[in-house]
Design an enzyme around this catalytic site. Structure first.
Site, PDB file in Angstrom:
ATOM      1  N   GLY A 258     -22.109 -27.607   6.964  1.00  0.00           N
ATOM      2  CA  GLY A 258     -22.571 -28.279   7.993  1.00  0.00           C
ATOM      3  C   GLY A 258     -22.382 -29.852   7.597  1.00  0.00           C
ATOM      4  N   VAL A 263     -23.553 -24.431   1.957  1.00  0.00           N
ATOM      5  CA  VAL A 263     -24.503 -23.631   1.757  1.00  0.00           C
ATOM      6  C   VAL A 263     -23.762 -22.368   1.193  1.00  0.00           C
ATOM      7  CG1 VAL A 263     -26.461 -21.835   2.875  1.00  0.00           C
ATOM      8  CG2 VAL A 263     -25.834 -24.179   3.975  1.00  0.00           C
ATOM      9  N   ASP A 371     -37.742 -28.527  14.645  1.00  0.00           N
ATOM     10  CA  ASP A 371     -36.314 -27.928  14.961  1.00  0.00           C
ATOM     11  C   ASP A 371     -36.714 -26.191  15.281  1.00  0.00           C
ATOM     12  OD1 ASP A 371     -33.792 -27.877  15.712  1.00  0.00           O
ATOM     13  OD2 ASP A 371     -33.154 -27.875  13.660  1.00  0.00           O
TER      14      ASP A 371
END
Length: 836
Positions: A258, A263, A371
């Site tokens: 991202g 990750v 979120d």
């Protein structure tokens, strides 16, 4: 003045801080007059050997000067966050890795010696505050003899008065030395190298003794070393350690990437527990690093079965490693994407109940998720629900978005967030209501609308509802309506929503999700086998596909990479199956997450090249007028993606010609069209003969598509929310003589010309002189609809009127801007109705 002198010193703006700091002591005199005492302290402060009182205070930047700004910031905080205690999340501390320009983290201890005796005739070696920025640097260089003598004199006085010393230690900048060596390394390689360059003897970072004054001797030196060690251990939160994580975890593979970093899936070497590790580059996000560190401290306090556990953080010189719980079931959005099915009502009730439990806990500790969406509601392999991707990742996303493009989409935003009003945890309740619709229908409301227009629509439109009124129970409809209450004061809290009948009567447990998770696992395994049989790259290249695509903890990704040469590489079935004809940006309709992982299991190069040639041939054949290979009843639509099921929609030949010609006005539509055209040209007009096994959609999706098509085929239109009644000027409809000498006859020539310009030009505000160069005849079907519909005729006539105003009237800048917006709204309306 005696009591105010330290405060007056603190209120003055400090000089720019040097790289190295040394001891400074401030003496105050209580017997002098206020004005004379201040002048003497600036010129020659007094000193006395018999000192009986010390006062210690923490000096941190310009505390008084920043107080007003802090008050302003506090006034802008949401009510929920304003109730936070001042020390919640940990205060700012000394950060040895921050830039010199960041003053928030540099502070030390200042000793103030108060002198109650009479004035001494001796000159003090200390000047007022400006010496803070000069004397330490000169002493560090050793280039000023007078400064050295003064320092030696001070040390003698210190020996008499007792042991005390003050200092601020700032390590040297080490970032510019290692750039060239790490250019070609991967993210993980750079992070590991950064960790290994740091000192990992323990949790303390060894400080460079040269950063302190080289003139300190004896007891002062020992005191300073002890204080150095104390400051270095307390400068970082307890949750951030200096150990090398590569010695504790075995990194298996990369799950995703991202804007904040990467990750990785990892295994704890001691316990064999599978964890997820986010590797964040600090050099790219230093401006928000203080907030991130404070957030990490607070996340360590989160302990709830419905919240993803943060297991610890590790800091190198340039990278921050965040270790968290691994959710093997992936996100709810990925589960629907892989299985190509929406969820059942009992499954939605279970997920909403567990999510509300997690939200109620977060709100009880004054934490707002901000979120909530299907991509951030995670599932374990056993079916347990966890809320993820909040706190550190959200703060980082906000920090990184300052220098990157817009991240994510606003479909889940509450109205008060869009209107920039104060908000609290109820914004998460709104987002959960949108997520409930997403779980029921596969996509959030307004999924086919451009994100920027969604912001406008959420503010002015009524709250969205479930489309199928008969399929879902009344309590589910009421649950969604309660969550999506537009007025925040009337919207229930998460704790109150837990008492709703929809979740209260839900008695199912984690086993409710087991069939879906198992089906998803089987599909992913099949996809991985197909990918290995088609392509033969290394195992590392294929390891990120298939079962791992949804394991990046809350980041929604397209779950199904293309499997065949005839498939568009970015198509995601569930993300496209509900897109209707009013799609403006066809390429952005369904990717709602903040990270996209592109699969690489494409076919061989020869097949790709042949597919590209077929696509070019098919697209060129369409835009010459009449498609060559398509019978009229089988022209593909921009929102029909079922290549296996025989077409259930019959289009007139006239409409098919219209569709193919209209496609030239939109680049996005053309891209979709020729991708599908290449498929049908290879397999003939029979779409069921294609090999797109992974792009089928369910019957429910086609039922919705049939319903929408029947609306369009009957000549009806759906409400257009972004067109206001004031855009339709009465003079445009009533006046026979429009401005500029444009005569309107009984056949509606003006309206036809306006629609012709709209059909030909992609720029609705282009000047007249530029139009007409690439004019194409208006399709007969469009012309027929225009002449037989008074509403369309009025809209086209109003468009012509506003264009004439914009082109020929002398307008001020504000008026011209308003006309441009009106023209754009009218063009969008006509394009939506006529499906241009």
């Amino acid at each position: 003045m005696d009591h105010n002198s330290p405060k007056s010193r603190r209120s003055r703006k400090p000089e720019p801080k040097p790289d190295i700091y040394s001891t400074f002591v401030v003496h105050s005199d209580s017997d002098s007059d206020q004005g004379r005492d201040r002048d003497k302290r600036k010129a020659k402060p007094e000193e006395d050997e018999n000192v009986d009182l010390y006062a210690t205070m923490v000096y941190k930047g310009d505390s008084d000067g920043e107080g007003e700004e802090d008050d302003d910031d506090d006034s802008m905080l949401p009510p929920l966050l304003k109730r936070l205690p001042k020390d919640f999340g940990g205060g700012a501390s000394l950060d040895y890795d921050d830039d010199d320009g960041d003053e928030s983290g540099d502070f030390g201890t200042m000793i103030v010696k108060t002198d109650r005796s009479s004035h001494s005739k001796k000159n003090s070696p200390y000047s007022s505050k400006p010496r803070m920025g000069v004397s330490p640097r000169r002493r560090a260089r050793g280039g000023d003899e007078e400064s050295s003598d003064e320092e030696d004199e001070e040390e003698d006085d210190d020996d008499d008065d007792g042991d005390y010393g003050t200092f601020v230690v700032k390590s040297k900048d080490k970032k510019g030395k290692k750039k060239d060596k790490e250019i070609d390394m991967t993210t993980m390689g750079r992070a590991v190298a950064s960790m290994q360059k740091s000192n990992f003897g323990g949790k303390t970072r060894k400080l460079d003794p040269s950063s302190s004054s080289s003139k300190l001797h004896g007891e002062d030196n020992r005191k300073m070393q002890q204080q150095n060690s104390k400051m270095s251990t307390t400068s970082l939160p307890d949750s951030i350690t200096r150990e090398d994580p590569t010695t504790k975890y075995e990194f298996l593979n990369e799950l995703g990437k991202g804007s904040y970093g990467s990750v990785y899936k990892a295994r704890d070497l001691k316990t064999s527990e599978i964890v997820a590790v986010k590797v964040i580059s600090l050099t790219e996000g230093e401006e928000g690093y203080e907030e991130i560190r404070g957030e990490i401290e607070m996340l360590q306090q989160c302990n709830h079965p419905n919240v993803v556990r943060y297991l610890g953080s590790y800091q190198g010189e340039d990278y921050l490693w965040i270790v968290m719980e691994y959710c093997g079931g992936g996100s709810v959005a990925d589960l629907m994407n892989v299985t190509e099915e929406a969820l059942e009502e009992y499954q939605i009730a279970y997920i909403c109940r567990e999510a509300l439990k997690g939200l109620a806990y977060l709100h009880s500790i004054y934490k707002v998720h901000r979120d909530i969406k299907g991509g951030n509601i995670l599932l374990t392999e056993q079916g347990e629900v966890k809320l993820g991707d909040f706190g550190v990742a959200a703060q980082l996303t906000r920090t990184m978005s300052k220098r990157n493009t817009f991240i994510g989409t606003p479909h889940w935003m509450a109205p008060e967030v869009i209107q920039e009003n104060r908000y609290d945890g109820k914004v998460d309740v709104w987002a959960l209501g949108v997520s409930a619709i997403e779980m029921a229908e596969g996509l959030p409301p307004r999924s086919s609308v451009h994100p920027m227009r969604v912001l406008f629509m959420i503010s002015i439109e009524p709250a969205p509802m479930l489309e199928d009124k008969e399929k879902w129970s009344l309590v589910f409809h009421d649950f969604v309506a309660k969550c999506l209450t537009k007025e925040p004061r009337l919207r229930p809290t998460a704790a109150e929503m837990l008492k709703h009948k929809f979740v209260e009567r839900c008695k199912t447990g984690a086993s409710a999700m087991s069939p879906k998770i198992e089906k998803s696992r089987q599909i992913r395994a099949t996809m991985a086998l197909q990918a290995q049989s088609v392509v033969a790259p290394s195992l590392e290249d294929t390891s990120t596909l298939g079962p791992k695509s949804s394991e990046e903890l809350g980041i929604t990704v397209p779950s199904k990479p293309p499997q065949n040469s005839t498939e568009a590489p970015l198509t995601s079935t569930l993300n496209r199956q509900h897109i209707t004809g009013n799609t403006v940006l066809a390429g952005e309709g369904g990717d709602f997450g903040t990270m996209i992982v592109h699969g690489e299991d494409e076919t061989e190069e020869s097949d790709s090249r042949s597919q590209l040639v077929r696509e070019k041939e098919s697209s060129s054949s369409q835009f010459e007028g009449v498609p060559r290979e398509f019978p009229g009843e089988e022209l593909p639509d921009s929102w029909i993606h079922d290549k296996k099921k025989p077409p259930a929609i019959d289009l007139p030949v006239e409409a098919s010609i219209s569709q193919s010609m209209q496609a030239s006005s939109s680049h996005e539509h053309r891209t979709k069209l020729h991708n599908i055209a290449g498929t049908q040209m290879e397999g003939g007009s029979d779409a069921s003969g294609s090999t797109l096994k992974n792009e089928t959609v369910g019957r429910k999706a086609f039922a919705l598509q049939d319903k929408l098509w029947s609306i369009y085929a009957a000549g009806n239109t759906v409400p257009i929310p972004f067109l206001r009644a004031t855009d339709i000027s009465p003079i445009a409809l009533l006046s026979e003589n429009m401005i500029g000498g444009m005569q309107q006859d009984g056949n509606g020539t003006v309206a036809v010309e306006a629609l012709q310009e709209l059909f030909t030009s992609s720029d609705p505000q282009s000047k007249k002189g530029r139009r007409g160069q690439n004019e194409m005849p208006l399709p007969p079907s469009v012309y027929q609809r225009l002449t037989t519909s008074s509403s369309l005729m009025n809209l086209a006539q109003v468009l012509a009127y506003h264009r004439a105003c914009y082109e020929e009237m002398p307008l001020q800048e504000l008026q011209a801007t308003q006309e441009q917006q009106t023209i754009q709204n009218l063009c969008d309306t006509l394009r939506t109705i006529l499906r241009l």
